[in-house]
Write an enzyme that holds these catalytic residues in place. Structure first.
Site, PDB file in Angstrom:
ATOM      1  N   LYS A   1      34.858  82.404  40.865  1.00  0.00           N
ATOM      2  CA  LYS A   1      34.661  81.659  39.533  1.00  0.00           C
ATOM      3  C   LYS A   1      33.228  81.870  38.825  1.00  0.00           C
ATOM      4  O   LYS A   1      33.131  82.334  37.929  1.00  0.00           O
ATOM      5  CB  LYS A   1      35.034  80.228  39.926  1.00  0.00           C
ATOM      6  CG  LYS A   1      34.719  79.499  38.743  1.00  0.00           C
ATOM      7  CD  LYS A   1      34.599  78.027  38.448  1.00  0.00           C
ATOM      8  CE  LYS A   1      33.120  77.933  38.400  1.00  0.00           C
ATOM      9  NZ  LYS A   1      32.796  76.404  38.201  1.00  0.00           N
TER      10      LYS A   1
ATOM     11  N   ASP B   1      38.183  76.932  36.730  1.00  0.00           N
ATOM     12  CA  ASP B   1      37.531  75.805  37.145  1.00  0.00           C
ATOM     13  C   ASP B   1      38.568  74.775  37.197  1.00  0.00           C
ATOM     14  O   ASP B   1      39.659  75.031  36.814  1.00  0.00           O
ATOM     15  CB  ASP B   1      36.384  75.369  36.084  1.00  0.00           C
ATOM     16  CG  ASP B   1      36.955  75.156  34.756  1.00  0.00           C
ATOM     17  OD1 ASP B   1      38.130  75.042  34.573  1.00  0.00           O
ATOM     18  OD2 ASP B   1      35.862  74.276  34.186  1.00  0.00           O
TER      19      ASP B   1
END
Length: 260
Positions: free
Chosen positions: A150, A168
């Site tokens: 991420k 997220d």
């Protein structure tokens, strides 16, 4: 005597490839291509140039800010890094600052001791392995301490303009709640979103989904009456069917409510 017909090499090859590999993979989503295009078209009108809300001045400070943001709010990270980045905005300056002084800057952020160790370690690795520069590829970025997929995707997109999709908590929730690209893991959701989002909207899709989740389709109680895709949304949690007026939001509203 019957002579067996010799198979062509093409027939043999087809026989050897499992059926699931020959067929195009169908991505699980509740929306048609036209509906997907309309969803992101509306997001693009509402926020033509969406921005990330973590404050930074260069690729290194962005990398540090994103690494610090795990299990923390953007508002909390920004509050801590404003003073930090004035004295340490390069790997060299961060090492000179040292772990203990770094902790003094970020102790209001969750998991600050472990994050401080990682920031010092990644600063050293950047100097040792990358000439003090933040690498541009995912494969290199994830070798840095405390940097996962991420974080790498966010840095690639925001610092280097590479169309990626960082998943997220907001993106993961939206993908599942809206039946947009449901998945049990962030990697599953990322893979499915990348496959279904129209190419012309992919670069900004990450920020559109985050901002939609942060300010409209909120975790505890989605504000469906404020949603510009309420008529298209297929979430079983939906409470309103009429879309909000499709207008560009004033710039000051992009981060007005504070990042979660």
């Amino acid at each position: 005597m019957t002579v067996a017909k010799k198979r062509s090499s093409t027939q043999t090859l087809k026989k050897s490839i499992p059926a699931q590999r020959r067929k195009p993979v169908r991505v699980k989503t509740a929306y048609s291509k036209d509906e997907l295009t309309e969803i992101f078209r509306r997001f693009s009108i509402q926020r033509p140039e969406p921005k990330g809300e973590l404050e930074h001045t260069n690729p290194f400070t962005l990398l540090v800010a994103v690494a610090l943001s795990a299990q923390a709010t953007d508002v909390g990270v920004n509050r801590a890094t404003r003073a930090l980045f004035k004295v340490a905005d390069t790997p060299e300056k961060m090492l000179a600052l040292g772990e203990e002084q770094l902790i003094g800057h970020i102790k209001t952020i969750g998991l600050y001791r472990n994050k401080a160790k990682n920031v010092i370690a990644l600063s050293q690795m950047l100097i040792d392995n990358f000439g003090g520069e933040v690498p541009k590829t995912r494969e290199e970025l994830v070798t840095l301490p405390g940097v996962g997929r991420k974080t790498a995707n966010v840095v690639m997109s925001m610092a280097f303009g590479v169309p990626t999709l960082a998943v997220d908590t907001h993106v993961f929730r939206i993908a599942n709640r809206l039946c947009l690209a449901p998945g049990k893991t962030t990697d599953e959701v990322e893979d499915r979103l990348v496959r279904i989002i129209p190419e012309q909207y992919l670069f900004h899709a990450h920020h559109w989904l985050i901002l939609h989740g942060r300010y409209c389709c909120k975790a505890r109680k989605p504000e469906c009456e404020r949603c510009v895709i309420a008529d298209i949304c297929k979430s079983p949690e939906k409470t309103f069917d009429i879309p909000a007026p499709l207008v560009e939001l004033p710039a000051q509203l992009f981060g007005a409510a504070g990042g979660e």
